[in-house]
Motif scaffolding. Structure first.
Motif, mmCIF file in Angstrom:
data_model
loop_
_atom_site.group_PDB
_atom_site.id
_atom_site.type_symbol
_atom_site.label_atom_id
_atom_site.label_comp_id
_atom_site.label_asym_id
_atom_site.label_seq_id
_atom_site.Cartn_x
_atom_site.Cartn_y
_atom_site.Cartn_z
ATOM 1 N N PHE A 34 6.059 14.059 -39.205
ATOM 2 C CA PHE A 34 5.204 13.882 -40.380
ATOM 3 C C PHE A 34 4.784 15.232 -40.953
ATOM 4 N N ARG A 35 4.323 16.132 -40.098
ATOM 5 C CA ARG A 35 3.885 17.449 -40.583
ATOM 6 C C ARG A 35 5.025 18.202 -41.270
ATOM 7 N N ALA A 36 6.221 18.129 -40.705
ATOM 8 C CA ALA A 36 7.380 18.792 -41.309
ATOM 9 C C ALA A 36 7.700 18.189 -42.676
ATOM 10 N N CYS A 37 7.679 16.859 -42.771
ATOM 11 C CA CYS A 37 7.955 16.198 -44.052
ATOM 12 C C CYS A 37 6.891 16.537 -45.084
ATOM 13 N N ARG A 38 5.641 16.485 -44.673
ATOM 14 C CA ARG A 38 4.543 16.810 -45.593
ATOM 15 C C ARG A 38 4.680 18.235 -46.108
ATOM 16 N N ALA A 39 5.005 19.162 -45.233
ATOM 17 C CA ALA A 39 5.161 20.557 -45.643
ATOM 18 C C ALA A 39 6.338 20.725 -46.593
ATOM 19 N N ALA A 40 7.434 20.026 -46.318
ATOM 20 C CA ALA A 40 8.623 20.155 -47.164
ATOM 21 C C ALA A 40 8.375 19.624 -48.565
ATOM 22 N N VAL A 41 7.678 18.522 -48.650
ATOM 23 C CA VAL A 41 7.481 17.873 -49.948
ATOM 24 C C VAL A 41 6.260 18.420 -50.682
ATOM 25 N N LEU A 42 5.177 18.678 -49.969
ATOM 26 C CA LEU A 42 3.913 19.053 -50.605
ATOM 27 C C LEU A 42 3.460 20.477 -50.296
ATOM 28 N N GLY A 43 4.212 21.207 -49.495
ATOM 29 C CA GLY A 43 3.786 22.505 -48.975
ATOM 30 C C GLY A 43 3.499 23.553 -50.017
ATOM 31 N N ALA A 44 2.811 24.580 -49.547
ATOM 32 C CA ALA A 44 2.422 25.676 -50.432
ATOM 33 C C ALA A 44 2.799 27.027 -49.847
ATOM 34 N N GLY A 45 3.906 27.109 -49.139
ATOM 35 C CA GLY A 45 4.382 28.398 -48.644
ATOM 36 C C GLY A 45 3.822 28.828 -47.317
ATOM 37 N N GLY A 46 3.212 27.928 -46.576
ATOM 38 C CA GLY A 46 2.673 28.266 -45.264
ATOM 39 C C GLY A 46 3.764 28.344 -44.216
ATOM 40 N N HIS A 47 3.344 28.371 -42.954
ATOM 41 C CA HIS A 47 4.302 28.485 -41.846
ATOM 42 C C HIS A 47 5.337 27.369 -41.862
ATOM 43 N N LEU A 48 4.924 26.168 -42.196
ATOM 44 C CA LEU A 48 5.863 25.055 -42.179
ATOM 45 C C LEU A 48 6.670 24.931 -43.466
ATOM 46 N N SER A 49 6.054 25.167 -44.601
ATOM 47 C CA SER A 49 6.786 24.999 -45.865
ATOM 48 C C SER A 49 7.528 26.254 -46.301
ATOM 49 N N GLY A 50 7.154 27.399 -45.763
ATOM 50 C CA GLY A 50 7.790 28.660 -46.143
ATOM 51 C C GLY A 50 9.304 28.668 -46.048
ATOM 52 N N PRO A 51 9.885 28.149 -44.943
ATOM 53 C CA PRO A 51 11.345 28.162 -44.835
ATOM 54 C C PRO A 51 12.048 27.424 -45.979
ATOM 55 N N PHE A 52 11.422 26.400 -46.520
ATOM 56 C CA PHE A 52 12.035 25.667 -47.638
ATOM 57 C C PHE A 52 12.015 26.497 -48.909
ATOM 58 N N GLU A 53 10.996 27.318 -49.070
ATOM 59 C CA GLU A 53 10.891 28.155 -50.262
ATOM 60 C C GLU A 53 11.834 29.350 -50.214
ATOM 61 N N ARG A 54 12.300 29.710 -49.019
ATOM 62 C CA ARG A 54 13.160 30.881 -48.877
ATOM 63 C C ARG A 54 14.650 30.574 -49.035
ATOM 64 N N ILE A 55 14.995 29.314 -49.212
ATOM 65 C CA ILE A 55 16.406 28.973 -49.395
ATOM 66 C C ILE A 55 16.632 28.522 -50.838
ATOM 67 N N THR A 57 17.710 26.431 -54.215
ATOM 68 C CA THR A 57 17.242 25.092 -54.599
ATOM 69 C C THR A 57 18.183 23.974 -54.150
ATOM 70 N N THR A 58 19.490 24.213 -54.166
ATOM 71 C CA THR A 58 20.429 23.183 -53.727
ATOM 72 C C THR A 58 20.268 22.935 -52.225
ATOM 73 N N ARG A 59 20.242 24.002 -51.432
ATOM 74 C CA ARG A 59 20.038 23.854 -49.982
ATOM 75 C C ARG A 59 18.660 23.294 -49.682
ATOM 76 N N GLN A 60 17.675 23.696 -50.478
ATOM 77 C CA GLN A 60 16.318 23.199 -50.281
ATOM 78 C C GLN A 60 16.272 21.687 -50.488
#
Length: 151
Positions: A34-55, A57-60
């Motif tokens: 749940f935390r991983a999904c929440r970070a991926a969809v709603l994240g703001a660049g923190g420890h969990l959502s940061g990796p999605f922002e660094r790739i 847009t297609t890979r993201q």
């Protein structure tokens, strides 16, 4: 095949870049998922959502889709069994929060070993896993891993 429970940070790493170790079946807890999904969809660049922002847009988009439709080769605890085990963990560790109760129960029910990211290893969970007789280790995201690196 070794069953390895991975925390939310390592789950995100597996889906964005890949941990990629032969002979390992990954699992995670519902709360970590749940935390991983929440970070991926709603994240703001923190420890969990940061990796999605660094790739890119297609890979993201692909990684987020993979996360929301968790791959069949990454298992989750069966809720009926998990709740029973969680009650036992909560009775032995009454001050433990829900995330750690559920992670410990998942480790007891479905894993041979738990891999924690460095950040997760700084909390109370390692001591609880030790008290419950659960094998665990810190898995550094940037470390190379081999087939003998599952203990």
């Amino acid at each position: 095949m070794k069953r390895v429970l991975i925390d939310d940070r390592l789950l995100i790493e597996e889906l964005t870049v890949g941990i990629g170790i032969e002979g390992v079946a990954y699992a995670t807890s519902m709360y970590w998922y749940f935390r991983a999904c929440r970070a991926a969809v709603l994240g703001a660049g923190g420890h969990l959502s940061g990796p999605f922002e660094r790739i890119g847009t297609t890979r993201q988009a692909r990684a987020i889709e993979q996360l929301l439709r968790l791959r069949d080769d990454i298992s989750l605890p069966e809720p009926r069994a998990a709740v029973s085990t969680m009650v036992g963990v909560a009775s032995r560790h009454p001050r433990l929060n829900l995330l750690n109760i559920e992670a410990t129960a998942a480790a007891l029910d479905i894993a041979d070993v738990v891999w924690l990211s460095p950040k997760a290893s700084e909390g109370v969970l390692p001591a609880v896993l030790d008290a419950e007789g659960v094998r665990w280790r810190v898995h550094h995201i940037d470390e190379p891993s081999g087939p003998d690196d599952v203990g």
